[in-house]
Motif scaffolding. Sequence first.
Motif, mmCIF file in Angstrom:
data_model
loop_
_atom_site.group_PDB
_atom_site.id
_atom_site.type_symbol
_atom_site.label_atom_id
_atom_site.label_comp_id
_atom_site.label_asym_id
_atom_site.label_seq_id
_atom_site.Cartn_x
_atom_site.Cartn_y
_atom_site.Cartn_z
ATOM 1 N N PRO A 27 -5.822 -31.675 61.459
ATOM 2 C CA PRO A 27 -6.844 -31.715 60.418
ATOM 3 C C PRO A 27 -6.305 -32.361 59.141
ATOM 4 O O PRO A 27 -5.222 -32.018 58.665
ATOM 5 C CB PRO A 27 -7.192 -30.247 60.180
ATOM 6 N N LEU A 28 -7.074 -33.273 58.584
ATOM 7 C CA LEU A 28 -6.668 -33.951 57.350
ATOM 8 C C LEU A 28 -7.224 -33.256 56.118
ATOM 9 O O LEU A 28 -6.827 -33.575 55.006
ATOM 10 C CB LEU A 28 -7.146 -35.406 57.388
ATOM 11 N N ASN A 29 -8.136 -32.303 56.332
ATOM 12 C CA ASN A 29 -8.802 -31.649 55.209
ATOM 13 C C ASN A 29 -8.445 -30.169 55.067
ATOM 14 O O ASN A 29 -9.207 -29.399 54.490
ATOM 15 C CB ASN A 29 -10.318 -31.794 55.363
ATOM 16 N N LYS A 38 -11.590 -32.779 65.402
ATOM 17 C CA LYS A 38 -12.337 -32.823 64.146
ATOM 18 C C LYS A 38 -13.777 -32.363 64.373
ATOM 19 O O LYS A 38 -14.330 -31.602 63.576
ATOM 20 C CB LYS A 38 -12.304 -34.255 63.584
ATOM 21 N N ARG A 69 -13.928 -28.588 64.591
ATOM 22 C CA ARG A 69 -13.709 -27.969 63.271
ATOM 23 C C ARG A 69 -14.920 -28.180 62.365
ATOM 24 O O ARG A 69 -15.317 -27.269 61.639
ATOM 25 C CB ARG A 69 -12.432 -28.514 62.633
ATOM 26 N N GLU A 70 -15.514 -29.373 62.399
ATOM 27 C CA GLU A 70 -16.702 -29.635 61.575
ATOM 28 C C GLU A 70 -17.875 -28.773 62.026
ATOM 29 O O GLU A 70 -18.631 -28.258 61.208
ATOM 30 C CB GLU A 70 -17.076 -31.115 61.627
ATOM 31 N N HIS A 103 -7.129 -26.753 53.742
ATOM 32 C CA HIS A 103 -6.859 -26.200 52.416
ATOM 33 C C HIS A 103 -5.394 -25.793 52.300
ATOM 34 O O HIS A 103 -4.809 -25.835 51.227
ATOM 35 C CB HIS A 103 -7.750 -24.986 52.147
#
Length: 165
Positions: free
Chosen positions: A138-140, A79, A82-83, A142
């Motif tokens: 990843p939980l976010n 995470k 990725r952030e 798209h």
Amino acid sequence: MKILICGLPGSGKTWLAERLAGHIDNCAWFNADIVRKTENDWDFSAEGRSRQANRMKSLADAASVKGEIAICDFVAPTKKIRESFNPDYLIWLDTVKEGRVVSEKKDELKDANELPFDIDTLEKSKEFQDTNNVFDPPLNAHKIIKSFLSDDEIKLLGEEIVSNV
């Protein structure tokens, strides 16, 4: 705009990125293995992964400043990574449960200089297994892709992404 295509090794990131780039005008595509090969940096420690993510981010940011849509395909296992990359559109390829090395990747890497690993035994190496262990889905995202897409589906994905620019 920055697009991140992430997933475990062998999930099809490069395969999708190459085809998606063909359906998006004014697009720059950056592949992690090519960038690593150019930099001759095959360090997969936490520091090495962070350094690689920063390189990918810098390339994508530079393309975005020029008005291009940047596609980056790399594992981006955590995470935090990725952030730090901060994609505008995140695609997670959830097509394999454990990373693997496909034959095309072995062919691509065989000309690389001074690899710190043997390509034929890479899948059994500690560094490779660490990638499987540290990967945090990843939980976010798209878009979560669970199987390989047809050319028509990739074209539609490109249109969907461009419509969000």
